[in-house]
Design a protein around this motif. Structure first.
Motif, PDB file in Angstrom:
ATOM      1  N   ASN A 257     -10.520  59.485 -27.719  1.00 60.57           N
ATOM      2  CA  ASN A 257      -9.594  58.465 -28.190  1.00 60.57           C
ATOM      3  C   ASN A 257     -10.311  57.156 -28.510  1.00 60.57           C
ATOM      4  OD1 ASN A 257      -7.265  59.917 -28.162  1.00 60.57           O
ATOM      5  ND2 ASN A 257      -6.691  59.338 -26.091  1.00 60.57           N
TER       6      ASN A 257
ATOM      7  N   PHE B 236      -9.510  55.425 -31.844  1.00 62.74           N
ATOM      8  CA  PHE B 236      -8.787  54.150 -31.887  1.00 62.74           C
ATOM      9  C   PHE B 236      -9.590  53.096 -32.627  1.00 62.74           C
ATOM     10  CE2 PHE B 236      -6.175  55.017 -27.794  1.00 62.74           C
ATOM     11  CZ  PHE B 236      -5.541  56.036 -28.468  1.00 62.74           C
ATOM     12  N   ARG B 237     -10.912  53.151 -32.443  1.00 66.53           N
ATOM     13  CA  ARG B 237     -11.738  52.170 -33.138  1.00 66.53           C
ATOM     14  C   ARG B 237     -11.591  52.329 -34.639  1.00 66.53           C
ATOM     15  NH1 ARG B 237     -17.399  52.288 -30.505  1.00 66.53           N
ATOM     16  NH2 ARG B 237     -16.755  51.348 -28.561  1.00 66.53           N
TER      17      ARG B 237
ATOM     18  N   MET C 106      -3.482  40.122 -32.036  1.00 66.27           N
ATOM     19  CA  MET C 106      -2.353  40.608 -31.246  1.00 66.27           C
ATOM     20  C   MET C 106      -1.532  41.610 -32.052  1.00 66.27           C
ATOM     21  SD  MET C 106      -2.224  40.064 -28.241  1.00 66.27           S
ATOM     22  CE  MET C 106      -0.887  41.006 -27.551  1.00 66.27           C
TER      23      MET C 106
ATOM     24  N   PHE D  84      -3.324  44.871 -32.379  1.00 62.24           N
ATOM     25  CA  PHE D  84      -3.278  45.613 -31.120  1.00 62.24           C
ATOM     26  C   PHE D  84      -1.907  46.252 -30.921  1.00 62.24           C
ATOM     27  CE2 PHE D  84      -2.991  46.089 -26.504  1.00 62.24           C
ATOM     28  CZ  PHE D  84      -4.159  46.789 -26.294  1.00 62.24           C
ATOM     29  N   SER D  85      -0.860  45.511 -31.262  1.00 62.98           N
ATOM     30  CA  SER D  85       0.498  46.030 -31.093  1.00 62.98           C
ATOM     31  C   SER D  85       0.734  47.251 -31.979  1.00 62.98           C
ATOM     32  CB  SER D  85       1.493  44.912 -31.410  1.00 62.98           C
ATOM     33  OG  SER D  85       2.744  45.440 -31.716  1.00 62.98           O
ATOM     34  N   ILE D  86       0.259  47.167 -33.237  1.00 59.79           N
ATOM     35  CA  ILE D  86       0.409  48.306 -34.151  1.00 59.79           C
ATOM     36  C   ILE D  86      -0.371  49.498 -33.621  1.00 59.79           C
ATOM     37  CG2 ILE D  86      -0.058  49.131 -36.481  1.00 59.79           C
ATOM     38  CD1 ILE D  86       0.250  46.201 -37.397  1.00 59.79           C
ATOM     39  N   LEU D  87      -1.604  49.201 -33.139  1.00 65.61           N
ATOM     40  CA  LEU D  87      -2.443  50.265 -32.604  1.00 65.61           C
ATOM     41  C   LEU D  87      -1.767  50.938 -31.415  1.00 65.61           C
ATOM     42  CD1 LEU D  87      -5.270  51.632 -32.680  1.00 65.61           C
ATOM     43  CD2 LEU D  87      -5.944  49.997 -30.951  1.00 65.61           C
ATOM     44  N   LEU D  88      -1.146  50.132 -30.547  1.00 59.99           N
ATOM     45  CA  LEU D  88      -0.492  50.658 -29.349  1.00 59.99           C
ATOM     46  C   LEU D  88       0.621  51.626 -29.731  1.00 59.99           C
ATOM     47  CD1 LEU D  88      -0.495  50.367 -26.264  1.00 59.99           C
ATOM     48  CD2 LEU D  88       1.191  48.582 -26.500  1.00 59.99           C
ATOM     49  N   THR D  89       1.474  51.206 -30.672  1.00 61.39           N
ATOM     50  CA  THR D  89       2.569  52.075 -31.131  1.00 61.39           C
ATOM     51  C   THR D  89       2.008  53.389 -31.663  1.00 61.39           C
ATOM     52  OG1 THR D  89       3.626  50.070 -31.891  1.00 61.39           O
ATOM     53  CG2 THR D  89       4.644  52.136 -32.556  1.00 61.39           C
TER      54      THR D  89
ATOM     55  N   ALA E 272      -0.905  54.734 -31.125  1.00 58.65           N
ATOM     56  CA  ALA E 272      -1.626  55.528 -30.124  1.00 58.65           C
ATOM     57  C   ALA E 272      -0.651  56.300 -29.246  1.00 58.65           C
ATOM     58  CB  ALA E 272      -2.504  54.619 -29.274  1.00 58.65           C
ATOM     59  N   LEU E 273       0.429  55.636 -28.822  1.00 55.58           N
ATOM     60  CA  LEU E 273       1.402  56.311 -27.957  1.00 55.58           C
ATOM     61  C   LEU E 273       2.044  57.478 -28.704  1.00 55.58           C
ATOM     62  CD1 LEU E 273       3.118  53.255 -26.271  1.00 55.58           C
ATOM     63  CD2 LEU E 273       1.587  54.880 -25.211  1.00 55.58           C
ATOM     64  N   GLU E 274       2.422  57.215 -29.950  1.00 54.71           N
ATOM     65  CA  GLU E 274       3.080  58.253 -30.735  1.00 54.71           C
ATOM     66  C   GLU E 274       2.133  59.428 -30.957  1.00 54.71           C
ATOM     67  OE1 GLU E 274       5.410  57.929 -34.864  1.00 54.71           O
ATOM     68  OE2 GLU E 274       5.649  56.277 -33.470  1.00 54.71           O
TER      69      GLU E 274
ATOM     70  N   GLY F  19      -0.331  60.276 -29.130  1.00 56.77           N
ATOM     71  CA  GLY F  19      -0.515  60.980 -27.859  1.00 56.77           C
ATOM     72  C   GLY F  19       0.599  61.973 -27.617  1.00 56.77           C
TER      73      GLY F  19
ATOM     74  N   ILE G 168      -1.877  63.106 -21.260  1.00 58.01           N
ATOM     75  CA  ILE G 168      -2.347  62.608 -22.558  1.00 58.01           C
ATOM     76  C   ILE G 168      -2.149  61.092 -22.623  1.00 58.01           C
ATOM     77  CG2 ILE G 168      -2.130  62.813 -25.057  1.00 58.01           C
ATOM     78  CD1 ILE G 168      -3.096  65.320 -23.580  1.00 58.01           C
ATOM     79  N   LEU G 169      -0.986  60.626 -22.132  1.00 53.87           N
ATOM     80  CA  LEU G 169      -0.741  59.183 -22.189  1.00 53.87           C
ATOM     81  C   LEU G 169      -1.733  58.424 -21.311  1.00 53.87           C
ATOM     82  CD1 LEU G 169       3.134  58.904 -22.381  1.00 53.87           C
ATOM     83  CD2 LEU G 169       1.437  58.557 -24.160  1.00 53.87           C
TER      84      LEU G 169
ATOM     85  N   VAL H 214      -4.743  58.007 -23.318  1.00 52.75           N
ATOM     86  CA  VAL H 214      -4.526  56.983 -24.341  1.00 52.75           C
ATOM     87  C   VAL H 214      -4.674  55.587 -23.734  1.00 52.75           C
ATOM     88  CG1 VAL H 214      -2.754  55.907 -25.773  1.00 52.75           C
ATOM     89  CG2 VAL H 214      -3.058  58.367 -25.850  1.00 52.75           C
TER      90      VAL H 214
ATOM     91  N   ALA I 267      -8.310  54.750 -22.906  1.00 49.42           N
ATOM     92  CA  ALA I 267      -9.105  54.386 -24.078  1.00 49.42           C
ATOM     93  C   ALA I 267      -8.759  52.972 -24.542  1.00 49.42           C
ATOM     94  CB  ALA I 267      -8.857  55.387 -25.207  1.00 49.42           C
ATOM     95  N   LEU I 268      -7.465  52.630 -24.504  1.00 49.45           N
ATOM     96  CA  LEU I 268      -7.060  51.284 -24.939  1.00 49.45           C
ATOM     97  C   LEU I 268      -7.658  50.217 -24.025  1.00 49.45           C
ATOM     98  CD1 LEU I 268      -3.322  51.727 -25.923  1.00 49.45           C
ATOM     99  CD2 LEU I 268      -5.205  51.134 -27.409  1.00 49.45           C
TER     100      LEU I 268
ATOM    101  N   LEU J 202     -11.331  49.764 -24.744  1.00 51.22           N
ATOM    102  CA  LEU J 202     -11.488  48.964 -25.963  1.00 51.22           C
ATOM    103  C   LEU J 202     -11.254  47.489 -25.654  1.00 51.22           C
ATOM    104  CD1 LEU J 202      -9.757  50.712 -28.981  1.00 51.22           C
ATOM    105  CD2 LEU J 202     -12.160  50.214 -28.657  1.00 51.22           C
TER     106      LEU J 202
ATOM    107  N   LYS K 242       8.253  49.921 -26.794  1.00 51.88           N
ATOM    108  CA  LYS K 242       7.581  50.985 -27.539  1.00 51.88           C
ATOM    109  C   LYS K 242       7.779  52.341 -26.870  1.00 51.88           C
ATOM    110  CE  LYS K 242       4.028  47.920 -29.086  1.00 51.88           C
ATOM    111  NZ  LYS K 242       4.244  47.605 -30.485  1.00 51.88           N
TER     112      LYS K 242
ATOM    113  N   ILE L 108       9.697  55.625 -28.363  1.00 51.89           N
ATOM    114  CA  ILE L 108       9.109  56.962 -28.464  1.00 51.89           C
ATOM    115  C   ILE L 108       9.949  57.978 -27.703  1.00 51.89           C
ATOM    116  CG2 ILE L 108       7.150  58.275 -27.595  1.00 51.89           C
ATOM    117  CD1 ILE L 108       5.473  55.912 -28.604  1.00 51.89           C
TER     118      ILE L 108
ATOM    119  N   TYR M 106      11.313  61.223 -29.694  1.00 51.75           N
ATOM    120  CA  TYR M 106      10.886  62.592 -29.405  1.00 51.75           C
ATOM    121  C   TYR M 106      11.745  63.247 -28.344  1.00 51.75           C
ATOM    122  CZ  TYR M 106       6.883  61.563 -32.250  1.00 51.75           C
ATOM    123  OH  TYR M 106       6.086  61.226 -33.294  1.00 51.75           O
TER     124      TYR M 106
END
Lengths: 292, 228
Positions: free
Chosen positions: A143, A147-148, A177, A180-185, A187-189, A191, B68-69, B72, B75-76, B79, B218, B222, B226
């Motif tokens: 990940n 993610f990068r 910010m 990061f917020s877009i990335l978080l959404t 990433a969760l989805e 996952g 999996i979460l 995730v 990794a976050l 970073l 968020k 989700i 789902y």
């Protein structure tokens, strides 16, 4: 005899961890010196002239510690000079140097360890301990690069949308910010989708096996046993007090007994193992090239 | 622990053994030992406590999604650790503990510590960082109900865990530099590390303030999308 980094990761880990741990828990300058030289030699053999900044930092450590320790350490009997009504003693200077030497050696060992242990080797180690944990670990590593890459994509598109002003602090922070917020959404989805497709393919029903490159061969067992025996000899020496220095109030080195030299020699053997394997490999390569 | 039948006692033991009984042994055991071996005992006990607790995950049903979460979130936060000065690692650990449970929180914290140290530099402090961040996640997960309901309590938890993190790591600093553990030396180590706990506490506060609400939203989104 194979190269050190192609040996079974468990044997490599045990060797490096033993060499590093004995260094961590020892205050014998000779042993620490051997440790530092071996670890640094191995690092140089693998990396050549790169990472000059790391060498400077690590080598400067003993000097820095030697200079700083007398500032808050007033023990010791041999006063060298007095600053601000505080005595700077020779013992404190030496003790600081020795602890700095220890830190430098430990840094080299851990650096070597992180260089050697690729994520698939770590996966191999974790797998024996807990397959679930191994899965979480490898997915986290994967990940990270995913993610990068995704973050770069988001940044590019944000820039294309004109949502950035270059070199503006507040805008940079808000932009960061938002990315990061877009990335978080995302990433969760992502996952959840991964998890869904994994369970659709039957992950978690029944026992699973996993693929690995590594096996135990004779050479691996030999390396592991050598490391264990040598480490046991050193630890026996340390526990019996043959390597114990007294620093305060006066510097008293341990007696030069057979036990002392035995333990030091055993440690030298242990710390030399990576260098020996690497050196043999370099020699073979050199000879092969000569014969062409 | 297989012999104990009662589920309740087993659950208590699983937390108490690594985090209460073994630290107590660390403090009591070396009374008879030479000061030099104190660091060794502390180091080994910490490593052993970690292994013991992590081994418990193998037998637990964590669920594929939650696993999996966790990867995730790990990794976050790795970073995020590359940011200058302020690090979101604690905030992300606390948040994943709140919504995914105490075990997931422990895993996120502990794994983030190992993984990010491959970039920031491994050292003898790694097990202590793993334990510190893991415990912050574990307790956040155990206190999930009140923390989720009350935002102020969450901020307070974030700040306290910033100080707690620094206090746990200073145990190691003390043992490593002095070769023994007395409360006077521990106090000195705490004072000398002074700017850092405040920075940790403040960065936890900032990131929790920024992330707590959107993160919950968020996850809820989700969940709806789902059908979890």
């Amino acid at each position: 005899m194979r190269a050190f980094d192609t040996m079974n990761p468990a044997a490599v880990t045990v060797t490096l961890i033993l060499a590093a741990c004995i260094t961590i828990f020892s205050l014998e300058p000779l042993l620490l010196g051997i440790s530092l030289i071996c670890a640094a030699t191995y690092f140089l053999m693998r990396n050549g002239r790169r990472h000059a900044a790391f060498h400077i930092g690590a080598i400067g450590m003993p000097l820095l510690f030697a200079l700083l320790n007398p500032l808050w350490n007033q023990h010791g009997t041999t006063v060298l000079f007095v600053i601000n009504q505080r005595a700077v003693t020779q013992e404190a200077l030496v003790y600081g140097g020795v602890t700095g030497l220890r830190l430098a050696a430990v840094l080299y060992w851990f650096r070597n360890f992180s260089d050697l242990m690729t994520s698939e080797k770590l996966f191999y180690l974790f797998r024996g301990f807990s397959p679930k944990l191994a899965l979480v670990f490898t997915m986290a590593v994967r990940n990270l690069s995913l993610f990068r890459a995704q973050m770069r994509k988001i940044q590019t598109s944000q820039r294309a949308l004109g949502l950035y002003r270059e070199g503006h602090l507040i805008d940079d922070l808000r932009g960061g910010m938002r990315v990061f917020s877009i990335l978080l959404t995302w990433a969760l989805e992502n996952g959840i989708i991964t998890a869904n497709s994994m369970s659709a393919r039957g992950y978690g029903c029944g026992k699973r096996s996993s693929f690995t490159f590594y096996r135990w061969e004779k050479g691996d067992v030999a390396l592991l046993l050598t490391a264990l025996v040598l480490a046991a000899a050193v630890i026996a020496g340390i526990l019996s007090g043959a390597l114990t220095w007294q620093f305060y109030p006066q510097r008293i080195p341990p007696a030069m007994t057979l036990q002392y030299f035995g333990a030091i020699a055993a440690y030298a053997g242990l710390a030399m193992l990576p260098v020996i394997y690497e050196g043999k490999e370099m020699l073979t390569w050199h000879c092969l090239r000569q014969s062409i | 622990m297989l012999v104990i039948r009662s589920e309740k006692i087993r659950r208590v033991l699983r937390v108490a053994l690594p985090f209460a009984i073994m630290p107590a042994m660390v403090l009591l055991l070396p009374r008879g030992l030479q000061a030099q071996h104190y660091a060794l005992v502390t180091f080994l006990m910490t490593g052993f406590a970690l292994l013991l607790f992590l081994a418990g995950f193998e037998r637990r049903e964590l669920g594929t999604r939650r696993m999996i979460l966790v990867s995730v979130m790990t990794a976050l936060s790795v970073l995020g650790r590359m940011l200058p000065v302020i690090k979101p690692i604690t905030a992300l650990t606390v948040l994943s503990a709140l919504y995914l449970g105490p075990e997931a929180g422990f895993l996120t914290g502990a794994l983030s510590a190992v993984l990010s140290n491959f970039i920031m530099g491994q050292g003898p402090w790694t097990p202590f960082q793993m334990l510190a961040w893991g415990m912050i996640g574990l307790f956040a997960g155990l206190l999930a109900k009140p923390l989720r309901r009350n935002r102020l309590l969450l901020y307070l938890y974030g700040m306290v865990s910033g100080f707690a993190y620094s206090m746990i790591l200073d145990i190691w600093t003390t043992v490593w530099t002095y070769g023994e553990f007395t409360f006077r030396q521990y106090g000195a180590a705490l004072v000398s590390s002074m700017p850092y706990p405040v920075v940790y506490a403040l960065s936890n506060l900032i990131f929790l303030m920024l992330l707590a609400k959107p993160f919950g939203e968020k996850l809820a989104r989700i969940g709806k999308k789902y059908g979890l």
